[in-house]
Design a protein around this motif. Structure first.
Motif, PDB file in Angstrom:
ATOM      1  N   MET A  61      32.264  31.861  57.269  1.00 13.20           N
ATOM      2  CA  MET A  61      31.615  31.921  55.970  1.00 13.20           C
ATOM      3  C   MET A  61      32.456  31.141  54.957  1.00 13.20           C
ATOM      4  N   ASN A  62      31.794  30.439  54.054  1.00 16.75           N
ATOM      5  CA  ASN A  62      32.485  29.644  53.040  1.00 16.75           C
ATOM      6  C   ASN A  62      33.158  30.524  52.002  1.00 16.75           C
ATOM      7  N   SER A  63      34.315  30.070  51.590  1.00 22.88           N
ATOM      8  CA  SER A  63      35.066  30.767  50.555  1.00 22.88           C
ATOM      9  C   SER A  63      34.623  30.263  49.189  1.00 22.88           C
ATOM     10  N   ARG A  64      34.591  31.157  48.216  1.00 27.42           N
ATOM     11  CA  ARG A  64      34.212  30.805  46.845  1.00 27.42           C
ATOM     12  C   ARG A  64      35.323  31.211  45.899  1.00 27.42           C
ATOM     13  N   VAL A  65      35.415  30.508  44.793  1.00 28.68           N
ATOM     14  CA  VAL A  65      36.341  30.894  43.733  1.00 28.68           C
ATOM     15  C   VAL A  65      35.519  31.625  42.679  1.00 28.68           C
ATOM     16  N   ALA A  66      36.037  32.762  42.235  1.00 28.66           N
ATOM     17  CA  ALA A  66      35.310  33.571  41.253  1.00 28.66           C
ATOM     18  C   ALA A  66      36.291  34.272  40.331  1.00 28.66           C
ATOM     19  N   LEU A  67      35.762  34.720  39.228  1.00 29.51           N
ATOM     20  CA  LEU A  67      36.514  35.513  38.262  1.00 29.51           C
ATOM     21  C   LEU A  67      35.807  36.858  38.150  1.00 29.51           C
ATOM     22  N   ILE A  68      36.562  37.924  38.320  1.00 29.97           N
ATOM     23  CA  ILE A  68      36.005  39.263  38.140  1.00 29.97           C
ATOM     24  C   ILE A  68      36.566  39.809  36.834  1.00 29.97           C
ATOM     25  N   GLY A  69      35.678  40.072  35.888  1.00 24.43           N
ATOM     26  CA  GLY A  69      36.061  40.671  34.622  1.00 24.43           C
ATOM     27  C   GLY A  69      35.945  42.179  34.731  1.00 24.43           C
ATOM     28  N   ILE A  70      36.970  42.878  34.284  1.00 23.48           N
ATOM     29  CA  ILE A  70      37.017  44.340  34.397  1.00 23.48           C
ATOM     30  C   ILE A  70      37.350  44.933  33.027  1.00 23.48           C
ATOM     31  N   VAL A  71      36.571  45.929  32.616  1.00 17.26           N
ATOM     32  CA  VAL A  71      36.867  46.675  31.390  1.00 17.26           C
ATOM     33  C   VAL A  71      37.172  48.109  31.813  1.00 17.26           C
ATOM     34  N   VAL A  72      38.363  48.564  31.444  1.00 15.57           N
ATOM     35  CA  VAL A  72      38.814  49.914  31.793  1.00 15.57           C
ATOM     36  C   VAL A  72      38.701  50.789  30.554  1.00 15.57           C
ATOM     37  N   GLU A  73      37.805  51.773  30.627  1.00 10.77           N
ATOM     38  CA  GLU A  73      37.604  52.693  29.513  1.00 10.77           C
ATOM     39  C   GLU A  73      38.244  54.053  29.752  1.00 10.77           C
ATOM     40  N   LYS A  74      38.600  54.354  31.010  1.00  5.09           N
ATOM     41  CA  LYS A  74      39.228  55.640  31.347  1.00  5.09           C
ATOM     42  C   LYS A  74      40.510  55.364  32.134  1.00  5.09           C
ATOM     43  N   ALA A  75      41.626  55.692  31.523  1.00  2.00           N
ATOM     44  CA  ALA A  75      42.931  55.445  32.146  1.00  2.00           C
ATOM     45  C   ALA A  75      43.094  56.208  33.465  1.00  2.00           C
ATOM     46  N   GLU A  76      42.370  57.301  33.633  1.00  2.00           N
ATOM     47  CA  GLU A  76      42.469  58.096  34.861  1.00  2.00           C
ATOM     48  C   GLU A  76      42.029  57.312  36.088  1.00  2.00           C
ATOM     49  N   SER A  77      41.262  56.252  35.906  1.00  2.00           N
ATOM     50  CA  SER A  77      40.748  55.463  37.028  1.00  2.00           C
ATOM     51  C   SER A  77      41.664  54.309  37.422  1.00  2.00           C
ATOM     52  N   VAL A  78      42.740  54.107  36.690  1.00  3.57           N
ATOM     53  CA  VAL A  78      43.614  52.953  36.941  1.00  3.57           C
ATOM     54  C   VAL A  78      44.283  53.025  38.312  1.00  3.57           C
ATOM     55  N   GLU A  79      44.689  54.209  38.739  1.00  2.00           N
ATOM     56  CA  GLU A  79      45.333  54.332  40.048  1.00  2.00           C
ATOM     57  C   GLU A  79      44.381  53.901  41.165  1.00  2.00           C
ATOM     58  N   ALA A  80      43.141  54.360  41.109  1.00  2.00           N
ATOM     59  CA  ALA A  80      42.146  53.972  42.115  1.00  2.00           C
ATOM     60  C   ALA A  80      41.843  52.481  42.027  1.00  2.00           C
TER      61      ALA A  80
END
Length: 82
Positions: free
Chosen positions: A1-20
């Motif tokens: 399968m061909n590789s693609r370059v991408a950007l994933i934008g993430i907004v973190v609103e709950k600090a409790e989820s940072v570990e996961a």
């Protein structure tokens, strides 16, 4: 399968989820080109951008897993370069 370059934008609103979030990013570490995080204290959120080089299904899986975390929003933008 061909590789693609991408950007994933993430907004973190709950600090409790940072570990996961970090655990998932570690799982996909071989595909990650770089990461930049910006704390935005005024809104009490964090903004993270992840540059990846991976097959489309891997990028979708990563973005999807992150987006299912409580208090995390994601969006993937794909390069047209294949």
């Amino acid at each position: 399968m061909n590789s693609r370059v991408a950007l994933i934008g993430i907004v973190v609103e709950k600090a409790e989820s940072v570990e996961a979030l970090n655990r998932i990013l570690h799982e996909y570490g071989s595909y990650i080109i770089g990461r930049m995080g910006i704390p935005y204290a005024k809104r009490n959120i964090n903004i993270i951008s992840i540059a990846v080089d991976a097959p489309s299904d891997i990028i979708s899986a990563l973005s999807g897993k992150l987006g299912r975390l409580d208090g995390i929003s994601t969006k993937a933008v794909y390069s047209k370069v294949v």
